[in-house]
Scaffold this active site. Structure first.
Site: not given
Ligand code: PBG
Length: 325
Positions: A117, A192, A214, A245
């Site tokens: 990332c 995610k 985000r 996740k």
């Protein structure tokens, strides 16, 4: 006639005989955070027992974990400096690249996964390239793919893209294959969520976004059907392992992915999930070991083959102790 399920619960041996879900030491992946310096071991205040470790320390931590029975780690990095293009993420002597090489020397058998990332390396803390206040997707892919290739070159067994950019798994697969790393596997953070449970991690990785959040790239927590599309895309782009996740508040989603896909499935028991148990345990309000094992068991029961958790060592110790008692 009365039905008597209690017959099979009468003693430990009977309960073990009919037990449906078993954790094993092989299930766990331990996250570790590499930071600059020498001899640095800095505890993260919101994650007691978890440290920022300089490269020398991370190597000894990893080999000590291997001795306890940990077989896989996932590495995150805090670079010396950050910039707009996250150059520390794909530098040959980047913090994670150096940590990979050091761990490989000290614990050659350990499976090394590199989190792929940009957020720990960008000055603004977002997971991609930012222009005009927006995180650009396609411009970020090239840097993410370059990061994965450099982690593979340093010796990572798996790369784990976590930026939630569309097309990142395909871009990484192509970059790996083009640079001769066709045996490097991809564990994709396919599903995610934009979760408040990452709070303590952002302290650990110093990766909180400087502006905004985000939500324009990570998934919206209320959505489960959309998670199937995310998993399908990563599957079709060549992911070797899928991940969901966070874990415990998304067990329904984990189960859905398990039922629909035949790839190995991982779940990330994230920093906030760890911190909740730690904090209550420190107050003496819960039995930490039992809550930890019950939580990890629930993740496996819902369908995870692999569990990323800051509790990996403690869980393995508990398993080994119960095997010998
Ligand atoms: C990087 C990344 C994050 C986590 C794993 N990889 C943070 C984030 O997306 O903000 C979170 C892990 C945890 O909370 O334990 N993008």
């Amino acid at each position: 006639m009365i039905h008597r399920p209690r017959r099979l619960r009468r003693n430990p041996a009977l309960r073990a005989l009919v037990r449906e879900t078993r954790l094993t030491p092989d299930d766990f992946v331990l996250p570790l955070f590499a930071c600059p310096g020498n001899g640095v071991r800095r505890e993260i205040s919101s994650m007691p027992g978890v440290f920022n470790l300089s490269v020398d320390e991370i190597a000894s931590e990893a080999s000590a974990a291997y001795d306890v029975g940990v077989r896989s780690i996932i590495l995150f990095g805090l670079p010396e400096s950050k910039d707009e293009l996250a150059s520390g993420a794909y530098a040959e002597d980047g913090i994670v690249q150096r940590a990979i090489r050091a761990v490989r020397r000290c614990a050659p058998e350990l499976i090394i996964i590199a989190d792929t990332c940009l957020c720990e390396y960008t000055s603004h803390g977002h997971c991609g390239v930012v222009r005009g206040g927006e995180v650009l997707n396609d411009e970020s892919l090239e840097l993410i793919a370059r990061t994965a290739a450099s982690q593979a070159a340093a010796g990572a067994d798996l790369v784990a893209p976590s930026a939630m950019m569309d097309g990142q798994v395909g871009a990484i697969r192509e970059a790996l294959d083009d640079s001769g790393f066709e045996n490097t596997a991809i564990m994709s953070y396919a599903v995610k969520y934009a979760s408040a449970f990452y709070g303590p991690f952002r302290e650990a990785a110093q990766s909180a976004p400087e502006f905004g959040d985000r939500r324009a790239y990570q998934m919206d927590p209320p959505n489960a059907r959309e998670a199937m599309r995310e998993a399908e895309l990563d599957y079709s782009e060549g992911a070797d392992i899928l991940m969901v996740k966070p874990a415990t508040v998304y067990l329904d989603v984990l189960k859905m992915v398990r039922d629909r896909f035949d790839l190995p499935l991982a779940a990330y028991h994230v920093s906030g999930e760890y911190a909740l148990i730690k904090a209550a345990a420190q107050k003496g309000w819960i039995d930490e070991e039992r809550v930890m094992m019950e939580t990890l068991t629930s993740i496996k029961r819902a369908g995870a083959d692999i569990i990323l958790t800051y509790y990996a060592r403690e869980a393995i110790r508990a398993l080994n102790a119960s095997a010998t008692s």
